[in-house]
Design an enzyme around this catalytic site. Structure first.
Site, short mmCIF file in Angstrom:
data_model
loop_
_atom_site.label_atom_id
_atom_site.label_comp_id
_atom_site.label_asym_id
_atom_site.label_seq_id
_atom_site.Cartn_x
_atom_site.Cartn_y
_atom_site.Cartn_z
N GLU A 45 0.27 -0.76 0.05
CA GLU A 45 0.29 0.15 -0.11
C GLU A 45 0.81 1.18 0.31
OE1 GLU A 45 -3.21 -0.79 -0.94
OE2 GLU A 45 -3.80 -2.31 0.17
N HIS A 84 -3.33 2.22 8.58
CA HIS A 84 -3.92 0.83 7.85
C HIS A 84 -4.40 -0.08 8.79
CE1 HIS A 84 -6.14 -0.87 5.16
NE2 HIS A 84 -5.73 -2.09 4.89
N HIS A 89 -7.26 -3.00 9.98
CA HIS A 89 -8.95 -3.58 9.40
C HIS A 89 -10.01 -3.60 10.85
CE1 HIS A 89 -6.43 -6.26 5.57
NE2 HIS A 89 -6.54 -4.50 5.88
N GLU A 126 -17.49 11.98 21.52
CA GLU A 126 -15.95 12.43 21.40
C GLU A 126 -16.02 11.90 19.79
OE1 GLU A 126 -12.94 10.99 24.39
OE2 GLU A 126 -14.74 12.90 25.61
N HIS A 156 -13.31 -3.32 3.96
CA HIS A 156 -11.26 -3.80 4.10
C HIS A 156 -11.18 -3.09 5.38
CE1 HIS A 156 -7.79 -3.76 2.35
NE2 HIS A 156 -7.41 -3.69 3.27
O1 2HA Z 1 -1.23 -5.68 3.25
O2 2HA Z 1 -3.45 -4.57 4.27
O3 2HA Z 1 -4.31 -2.98 2.35
C1 2HA Z 1 -2.21 -5.86 4.43
C2 2HA Z 1 -3.37 -4.66 4.19
C3 2HA Z 1 -2.89 -4.23 2.87
ZN ZN Z 2 -4.77 -3.85 4.58
#
Ligand code: 2HA
Ligand code: ZN
Length: 270
Positions: A116, A139, A141, A169, A210
């Protein structure tokens, strides 16, 4: 030279990735982080003239030429960063052409940066224009935010309003709201551009089905931002299917904004 494994930026990265793994936000190789480094500080730990290898990035980021980043590696597990930092992480400098990464440290098994990287570097470029203090792009999940993208309208005004309404908040920490992208193929320059476009006016971007991107001046700040949004989503997923007796009104959200001197994104409150 000082011992790089004791450098505050590396210690903080090891702690943050371990913490995110424990929260269940980064299964297997899920998630990635990039941290814009201060070159003067980095120079205390590394010979900046010693390039281990060069890796083409596959995209142009001229605004970031010469800048150094600590980034997580592709295929590497957040679970393992603390035990194997030199393999799981890398420090790279973007060459003057804006399209080649010079590896200065890490990825010791011959690996490379996160898939990414386009989204990370394009988002850095977008946010640095707004606020040069914002050095972290993160980033992951998180369970409830991802779940919410299946049952909630993906319109970003509606999505933001729901999160704001879930706990007081939320509006305090993301008055600019959250950007929402429809499902797209990850790891591409296209999703990078689309994310960075949203980052011009928000620090949180949800990728439907995602995960989420968060930005901050520090790892703590970017982490805390995602944590707050995830808390809102968690409450939503607990109550969405139940009859609501009351909720935080727009008038009350305006009172919070007034009390803390915040400007909620224009047009998001009724
Ligand atoms: O590779 O989260 O979006 C890990 C990820 C890709
Ligand atoms: Zn990801």
């Amino acid at each position: 030279m000082r011992e790089i494994l004791n450098a505050p930026f590396l210690v903080e990265m090891m702690r943050t990735t371990a913490n995110m793994y424990r929260l269940g936000w980064d299964e297997r190789n899920g998630g990635n982080i990039s941290l814009l480094l201060d070159e003067a500080e980095l120079g205390e730990y590394l010979d900046l003239d010693h390039v281990l290898r060069e890796i083409p990035t596959g995209f142009q980021a001229p605004a970031l030429a010469g800048r150094c980043f600590l980034v997580t590696g592709t295929g590497k597990y957040f679970k393992n960063v603390q035990y194997d930092p030199e393999n799981s992480l890398g420090i790279l400098r973007l060459k003057e052409d804006g399209a080649t990464a010079q590896l200065l440290w890490g990825f010791s098994d011959g690996g490379t940066f996160t898939s990414e990287l386009p989204t990370h570097l394009m988002s850095h470029a977008a946010r640095l224009e707004v606020d040069p203090r914002q050095r972290v792009v993160l980033h992951c999940h998180p369970l409830n935010l991802v779940a919410m993208t299946f049952v909630h309208d993906l319109d970003q005004r509606a999505f933001t309003r729901t999160l704001w309404q879930m706990c007081t908040e939320c509006i305090m920490f993301f008055p600019d709201g959250v950007g929402v992208l429809p499902w797209m193929v990850c790891g591409t320059n296209e999703i990078g551009r689309a994310t960075a476009e949203k980052m011009r006016d928000t620090r949180l971007v949800v990728w439907a089905h995602h995960g989420i991107y968060g930005v901050g001046a520090s790892l703590d700040e970017a982490f805390g931002l995602v944590e707050t949004a995830e808390k809102g989503a968690q409450i939503y997923m607990k109550i969405a299917h139940l009859p609501w007796k009351q909720f935080i009104t727009d008038g009350q959200l305006r009172q919070v904004a007034a009390r803390f001197g915040l400007t909620p994104r224009a047009g998001y409150l009724d």
